[in-house]
Design a protein around this motif. Sequence first.
Motif, PDB file in Angstrom:
ATOM      1  N   UNK A   1       0.826  -1.203   0.000  1.00 57.73           N
ATOM      2  CA  UNK A   1       0.000   0.000   0.000  1.00 57.73           C
ATOM      3  C   UNK A   1       0.863   1.256   0.000  1.00 57.73           C
ATOM      4  N   UNK A   2       2.082   1.173  -0.471  1.00 62.21           N
ATOM      5  CA  UNK A   2       2.986   2.321  -0.440  1.00 62.21           C
ATOM      6  C   UNK A   2       2.359   3.505  -1.189  1.00 62.21           C
ATOM      7  N   UNK A   3       2.478   4.731  -0.629  1.00 62.11           N
ATOM      8  CA  UNK A   3       1.734   5.884  -1.165  1.00 62.11           C
ATOM      9  C   UNK A   3       1.903   6.129  -2.657  1.00 62.11           C
ATOM     10  N   UNK A   4       3.119   6.069  -3.186  1.00 59.37           N
ATOM     11  CA  UNK A   4       3.297   6.344  -4.610  1.00 59.37           C
ATOM     12  C   UNK A   4       2.626   5.279  -5.476  1.00 59.37           C
ATOM     13  N   UNK A   5       2.671   4.035  -5.026  1.00 58.83           N
ATOM     14  CA  UNK A   5       1.989   2.983  -5.770  1.00 58.83           C
ATOM     15  C   UNK A   5       0.488   3.155  -5.747  1.00 58.83           C
ATOM     16  N   UNK A   6      -0.064   3.515  -4.587  1.00 55.95           N
ATOM     17  CA  UNK A   6      -1.501   3.753  -4.487  1.00 55.95           C
ATOM     18  C   UNK A   6      -1.894   4.956  -5.345  1.00 55.95           C
ATOM     19  N   UNK A   7      -1.059   6.005  -5.321  1.00 60.49           N
ATOM     20  CA  UNK A   7      -1.365   7.209  -6.099  1.00 60.49           C
ATOM     21  C   UNK A   7      -1.468   6.896  -7.588  1.00 60.49           C
ATOM     22  N   UNK A   8      -0.524   6.129  -8.108  1.00 58.33           N
ATOM     23  CA  UNK A   8      -0.560   5.793  -9.535  1.00 58.33           C
ATOM     24  C   UNK A   8      -1.712   4.839  -9.831  1.00 58.33           C
ATOM     25  N   UNK A   9      -2.017   3.940  -8.901  1.00 53.58           N
ATOM     26  CA  UNK A   9      -3.150   3.031  -9.118  1.00 53.58           C
ATOM     27  C   UNK A   9      -4.465   3.797  -9.205  1.00 53.58           C
ATOM     28  N   UNK A  10      -4.517   4.976  -8.558  1.00 53.35           N
ATOM     29  CA  UNK A  10      -5.725   5.793  -8.572  1.00 53.35           C
ATOM     30  C   UNK A  10      -5.745   6.795  -9.724  1.00 53.35           C
TER      31      UNK A  10
ATOM     32  N   UNK B   1      -6.433  -1.045  -8.493  1.00 55.62           N
ATOM     33  CA  UNK B   1      -6.973   0.310  -8.571  1.00 55.62           C
ATOM     34  C   UNK B   1      -7.404   0.824  -7.194  1.00 55.62           C
ATOM     35  N   UNK B   2      -6.976   2.062  -6.878  1.00 55.68           N
ATOM     36  CA  UNK B   2      -7.334   2.718  -5.616  1.00 55.68           C
ATOM     37  C   UNK B   2      -6.875   1.934  -4.388  1.00 55.68           C
ATOM     38  N   UNK B   3      -5.881   1.078  -4.564  1.00 52.34           N
ATOM     39  CA  UNK B   3      -5.513   0.138  -3.495  1.00 52.34           C
ATOM     40  C   UNK B   3      -4.006  -0.009  -3.343  1.00 52.34           C
ATOM     41  N   UNK B   4      -3.295  -0.363  -4.404  1.00 46.35           N
ATOM     42  CA  UNK B   4      -1.860  -0.562  -4.268  1.00 46.35           C
ATOM     43  C   UNK B   4      -1.266  -1.327  -5.428  1.00 46.35           C
ATOM     44  N   UNK B   5      -0.146  -1.988  -5.158  1.00 45.87           N
ATOM     45  CA  UNK B   5       0.581  -2.717  -6.199  1.00 45.87           C
ATOM     46  C   UNK B   5       0.704  -4.178  -5.805  1.00 45.87           C
ATOM     47  N   UNK B   6       0.939  -5.016  -6.815  1.00 44.52           N
ATOM     48  CA  UNK B   6       1.145  -6.447  -6.593  1.00 44.52           C
ATOM     49  C   UNK B   6       2.125  -6.956  -7.633  1.00 44.52           C
ATOM     50  N   UNK B   7       3.012  -7.844  -7.211  1.00 48.23           N
ATOM     51  CA  UNK B   7       3.900  -8.515  -8.157  1.00 48.23           C
ATOM     52  C   UNK B   7       3.919 -10.010  -7.870  1.00 48.23           C
TER      53      UNK B   7
END
Length: 253
Positions: free
Chosen positions: A115-124, A174-180
């Motif tokens: 849920x890192x902020x930059x990842x959440x920001x781009x997901x949104x 989306x609106x949540x975070x990143x996953x790999x």
Amino acid sequence: MTKTDAKPDTNNGQTTEWQVRTELAAAYRLVALFGWDDLVFTHLSARVPGPEHHFLINPYGLLFHEITASSLVKVDRDGQVVQAGGLGRVNPAGFTIHSAVHMGREDAGAVMHLHAPDGVAVSAHRDGLLPLSQTAMLCLDHLSYHDYEGVALNLDERERLIRDLGNKSMMLLRNHGVLTAGKDVPETFTYLYFLMKACEIQVKAQSCGPTWMPSEQAIRTTAEQSQSLGAASKLTWPALVRLLDSKNPGYSV
């Protein structure tokens, strides 16, 4: 914390559970070191070698910089604890997301969600990840998207999540975070690093005003060059472990 029965061992060069535990614990601490953690929330998981369909995930309640190999919790594909680590409980939302990928992708030896902020920001961001940097262009061909449905407690979401992931190694939730997802912890963390770095660059670039887009040819060329991105883990992971050993050792107990 009580050490589990999983002891360091060797198996004719094959990956052992203890090796996976040690690598996963290192990944947790690296996430904390890079400032990508979210208190006791979000999760990294890894498949346990063998036919039992078990995987390892963090005990719910430990901060990421506290995780050790023996504190990780072993669960089955239904989220039932098989072997308790430090606290012996897991986050049900973490189970939903990670079990979806592990059950749907036999090649997913590890799964990492932040849920890192930059990842959440781009997901949104309406346009998601943009080709604003070489790092982003290396990610684009590996990237998929999944729309937000609420806190991931509904097991029905697993089918839609794995459908949206497809054969990709990176996802923006989306609106949540990143996953790999990758074949093992080193590869999956390398994908995570590239995706997070691309998101960080995008947030900074867009905060400066109008951005410059590369040519379509440059985007296509970089996508072709990115096909072996996961192989970079052969170089990145040993270096990351050396960094961690100098900053926050003790994860391998």
